[in-house]
Design an enzyme around this catalytic site. Structure first.
Site, PDB file in Angstrom:
ATOM      1  N   GLN A   1       2.921   0.473  12.220  1.00  0.00           N
ATOM      2  CA  GLN A   1       1.953   0.713  11.096  1.00  0.00           C
ATOM      3  C   GLN A   1       2.754   1.755  10.178  1.00  0.00           C
ATOM      4  OE1 GLN A   1      -1.573   2.203  12.995  1.00  0.00           O
ATOM      5  NE2 GLN A   1      -1.968   3.686  11.305  1.00  0.00           N
ATOM      6  N   GLY A   2       2.855   1.854   9.469  1.00  0.00           N
ATOM      7  CA  GLY A   2       3.098   2.943   8.758  1.00  0.00           C
ATOM      8  C   GLY A   2       2.166   3.303   8.091  1.00  0.00           C
ATOM      9  N   ALA A   3       2.453   3.877   7.335  1.00  0.00           N
ATOM     10  CA  ALA A   3       1.742   4.966   6.149  1.00  0.00           C
ATOM     11  C   ALA A   3       0.670   4.059   5.684  1.00  0.00           C
ATOM     12  CB  ALA A   3       1.929   6.290   5.463  1.00  0.00           C
ATOM     13  N   GLU A   4       1.022   2.810   4.475  1.00  0.00           N
ATOM     14  CA  GLU A   4       0.569   1.941   3.463  1.00  0.00           C
ATOM     15  C   GLU A   4       0.794   0.754   4.769  1.00  0.00           C
ATOM     16  OE1 GLU A   4       3.467   1.715   0.341  1.00  0.00           O
ATOM     17  OE2 GLU A   4       2.119   0.815  -1.059  1.00  0.00           O
ATOM     18  N   ALA A   5       1.259   0.149   5.333  1.00  0.00           N
ATOM     19  CA  ALA A   5       0.884  -1.273   5.521  1.00  0.00           C
ATOM     20  C   ALA A   5       1.216  -1.379   6.554  1.00  0.00           C
ATOM     21  CB  ALA A   5       1.864  -1.559   4.122  1.00  0.00           C
ATOM     22  N   LEU A   6       0.506  -2.382   6.856  1.00  0.00           N
ATOM     23  CA  LEU A   6       0.606  -3.459   8.548  1.00  0.00           C
ATOM     24  C   LEU A   6       1.690  -4.217   8.497  1.00  0.00           C
ATOM     25  CD1 LEU A   6      -2.504  -2.072   8.725  1.00  0.00           C
ATOM     26  CD2 LEU A   6      -2.404  -3.144  10.822  1.00  0.00           C
ATOM     27  N   VAL A   7       2.472  -3.996   9.573  1.00  0.00           N
ATOM     28  CA  VAL A   7       3.401  -5.417   9.315  1.00  0.00           C
ATOM     29  C   VAL A   7       3.811  -6.318  11.190  1.00  0.00           C
ATOM     30  CG1 VAL A   7       6.365  -5.462   9.780  1.00  0.00           C
ATOM     31  CG2 VAL A   7       5.103  -3.220   8.845  1.00  0.00           C
TER      32      VAL A   7
ATOM     33  N   ASP B   1      11.503   5.399  -2.280  1.00  0.00           N
ATOM     34  CA  ASP B   1      10.706   6.007  -1.852  1.00  0.00           C
ATOM     35  C   ASP B   1      11.802   5.893  -0.478  1.00  0.00           C
ATOM     36  OD1 ASP B   1       8.171   5.069   0.726  1.00  0.00           O
ATOM     37  OD2 ASP B   1       8.903   6.340   0.482  1.00  0.00           O
TER      38      ASP B   1
ATOM     39  N   LYS C   1       3.500  -8.565   5.453  1.00  0.00           N
ATOM     40  CA  LYS C   1       3.325  -7.040   5.609  1.00  0.00           C
ATOM     41  C   LYS C   1       2.376  -6.769   5.096  1.00  0.00           C
ATOM     42  CE  LYS C   1       5.167  -3.238   2.946  1.00  0.00           C
ATOM     43  NZ  LYS C   1       6.102  -2.827   2.605  1.00  0.00           N
TER      44      LYS C   1
END
Lengths: 370, 84, 269
Positions: C23-29, C163, C51
């Site tokens: 779970q990143g800041a922007e997206a789930l993988v 990024d 993603k």
């Protein structure tokens, strides 16, 4: 376990520190009391006085260094007297005199340090130079109890995302050009909004009455953000709006004209979303669950609301202070300065020169050992 | 290098020697921004603080004197209020 | 992770078994072994990554839709282009931009401590768990130089990542005969990527990575960054020869300016 009591006065089991803050248009002087030993939830610092006077410029104008310095010079002795009177103390009772050594505006910083140096010698009390940003961070931690949060520091002069690591407050993300408070202040000038109590507050009230969302450039760059492009864009829109020029962005979806309130609303939504995004990125990157918002812009309700929504989805928590502490004040300088003093820091007179560009990560945070 | 031909001396009387010394210690730490245009030297003699300005022009000297006097006002005000 | 977000992802991907990876800041993988389009009879054992960029409730709905769609499309387009240019990047499988979904082939593997093989996790593993000295030995130097090379090649093609952090650099072992410390870097997460030939944009790209190294791996960040920049110059030379060398010098000069701006930024505009 750090020993914080190596420099305590033998006759007492507490410390008293005076803090002077004047890096921008707020002159704040406060006195804080620390009990002996580590500061914990049951062993807390006590605010004995927190006095402030703000220099407010007329609508449409920003505050200039010379005028601000003059304001601080005119008020410093009065505010000092008040701070001492409210606390019921005299100068010689103090363990140390803490002052903002930077960052900030040169002339106002210097106006205040002159007073600090004088009283330090009159009362024979040591001086402690403090970094303004660290003052905000340490005060935020103490007031809210947030132990190790990602800190979003947002004010007229600063926009940084900070996290503590190995004795330094490290900057994870920041503005690549102007600070968010500065962006809001300048747009307020474009709209000729009053500066009292502060322009950002008045933009917030107008934004509450806005409803049409105007698409603005969204400029997050990794962990950093850029705001000068958005400001230029919205200044230009406002210019078209006032001149009655045709611009399809100024026509809302329902055909009505976009109002200044709509512009304030859109600007807030865009800027604050960017701040929340870079904060979330930092949280994910260092795996911390708490967010602490400090600095004058932190008092904005919409920003706090958006941040709360973001952390909720991550099962985290948000902390913020009220206007006594999030807007520049002397107490935060006294608090951070006293922590440094207890670890042995004092500044000789030759070492009390102020600097406009004092980076947050330059400070050696030896009062923490985590 | 152009010489600093414009010279002005300001003598400030204080009540005690200690006060004069405190004033000197308060004013002297800040560096001069343009040392090739102006120099400022502080010294005390008993209860008097002497400040010698040497500059490239009238204007440069005036600005420096003005700054020092504004700082002196703060110093004197602090002393009047807090020196007892 | 709030379960309603995972539930939404599952709702967008009916009949696809999903295993959450990060779970990143922007997206789930997520990972899955089901191909999005092939009929059941033709499915293989290949692992795919899904993603998913969820809607962010704190954003105004119009802004949210704009960002989700734009970043998904932008990322997919760049990944496709990079694949064509021969730069190491996960292979694209499918895209659903309005829903914020990208399918791609799996890259990387799990480290000894169960974490994904991002550069960040790997460096943390060396710094905290591994034998002392391993964080700065020749193997590490080689990998960081390779990272610089990949970025150099990216920039030579006038593409800016947007990024660069150590979480966005995956390490893979594409050949079966590679040993435990032999990795090849793969740059991922092009949601903030863009096309730009400007030295300013490339310098900011490098600066973001430099600061990410400093804040996340403070002890050896200077060494790491030096190796990255060495590789960066090599990547330029490989793709562009002498012209590449010139571009590299220009960008590095600009990087000095960007650094100065950071340190000496006038804080009030």
């Amino acid at each position: 376990m750090i020993n914080l009591d190596k420099h305590i006065k033998p006759s007492r089991d507490y410390y008293l520190a005076l803090g002077l803050e004047g890096s921008a248009n707020k002159l704040g002087i406060g006195i804080i009391k620390h009990p002996k030993g580590e500061l914990t939830a049951t062993n807390r610092a006590e605010v004995l006085s927190n006095v402030r006077d703000t220099y407010i410029s007329p609508p449409g104008e920003g505050f200039l260094p010379r005028d601000t310095a003059r304001h601080h010079r005119n008020w410093v002795v009065r505010v000092l007297k008040d701070a001492l009177a409210v606390a019921g103390l005299v100068g010689r009772d103090l363990d140390c005199i803490c002052f903002t050594q930077g960052p900030g505006m040169g002339a106002p910083l210097q106006a205040v340090v002159i007073a600090a140096r004088t009283i330090a010698q009159l009362w024979d009390v040591p001086l402690v130079g403090v970094n303004h940003c660290v003052g905000h961070i340490e005060m935020g931690r103490e007031i809210t109890g947030a132990q190790n949060p990602v800190v979003l520091y947002v004010s007229g002069g600063n926009t940084q995302v900070i996290a503590y690591s190995k004795n330094h407050y490290r900057i994870f993300g920041e503005t690549l050009d102007i600070a968010i408070g500065n962006c809001l202040d300048r747009f307020a000038r474009t709209l000729k909004i009053p500066n009292d109590p502060f322009p950002g507050y008045n933009i917030e009230q107008m934004a509450k009455r806005g409803k049409n969302f105007v698409e603005l450039p969204y400029t997050v760059k990794g962990m950093d953000l850029s705001m000068s492009g958005i400001l230029a864009f919205i200044d230009s829109l406002a210019g078209d709006m006032f001149a009655g020029n045709k611009n399809k962005l100024l026509v809302a979806a329902d055909g009505s004209s976009v109002t200044p309130e709509d512009l304030c609303f859109s600007l807030q939504e865009c800027l604050y979303a960017m701040l929340v995004e870079i904060t979330e990125r930092a949280m994910a990157h260092v795996q911390l669950q708490q967010v602490l918002i400090v600095g004058g812009v932190g008092s904005n309700e919409r920003l706090q609301q958006m941040m709360a929504q973001m952390v909720q989805d991550r099962n985290g928590s948000v902390f913020a202070t009220d206007e006594r502490f999030c807007i520049d004040n002397g107490i935060m300088i006294a608090h951070a300065g006293l922590l440094a003093y207890r670890m042995g820091q004092t500044n000789e007179l030759w070492d009390t020169v102020c600097s406009q560009k004092f980076r947050t990560d330059e400070v050696y945070v030896n009062w923490r050992d985590d | 290098m152009a010489s600093l031909d414009y010279i002005f001396q300001l003598d400030v009387p204080f009540i005690t020697t200690r006060q004069a010394t405190i004033a000197l210690n308060t004013l002297s730490p800040d560096p001069i921004l343009k040392p090739n245009e102006i120099t400022v030297e502080y010294s005390t003699k008993d209860t008097q603080l002497s400040i010698v300005f040497k500059g490239l022009s009238d204007r440069v000297i005036r600005v420096a004197i003005s700054n020092v006097i504004e700082n002196l006002k703060t110093i004197v005000e602090c002393m009047e209020e807090f020196d007892n | 992770m709030a379960s309603h977000i995972i539930a939404q992802a599952q709702a967008y991907l009916p009949n696809i078994p999903l295993t959450m990876v990060s779970q990143g800041a922007e997206a789930l993988v997520f990972t899955t072994t089901t191909h999005p389009c092939l009929p059941v009879s033709e499915q293989t054992d290949t692992t795919y990554i899904i993603k998913y960029r969820p809607s962010k409730p704190y954003r105004h709905p119009k802004l949210d839709a704009q960002i989700t769609k734009h970043r998904t499309i932008s990322e997919a387009k760049i990944m496709h282009k990079l694949g064509q240019l021969g730069i190491r990047v996960p292979r694209l499988v499918a895209v659903d931009a309005p829903k914020g979904i990208i399918w791609m082939h799996f890259v990387g593997k799990l480290l000894a401590n169960g974490e994904m093989s991002s550069l960040k996790n790997w460096l943390w593993y060396l710094e905290r768990v591994s034998a002392p000295g391993s964080a700065t030995d020749a193997g590490t130097a080689r990998i960081l130089t390779q990272v610089g090379r990949e970025i150099g090649r990216l920039h030579m093609h006038d593409i800016v990542h947007g990024d660069l952090t150590t979480s966005n650099i995956l390490l893979e072992q594409p050949h079966t005969d590679m040993n435990d410390t032999d990795w090849e870097p793969v740059l991922i997460d092009y949601g903030l990527g863009s096309y730009s030939g400007l030295p300013e944009d490339k310098a900011v790209d490098l600066y973001v990575l430099e600061r990410a190294l400093l804040s996340t791996h403070p002890v050896f960040s200077e060494k790491y960054n030096a190796w990255v920049l060495e590789g960066y110059a090599l990547g330029h030379a490989e793709v562009g020869g002498k012209l590449g060398g010139k571009k590299c010098t220009e960008t590095l000069r600009r990087l000095d300016e960007v650094r100065m701006r950071g340190r000496k930024r006038s804080l009030l505009g």
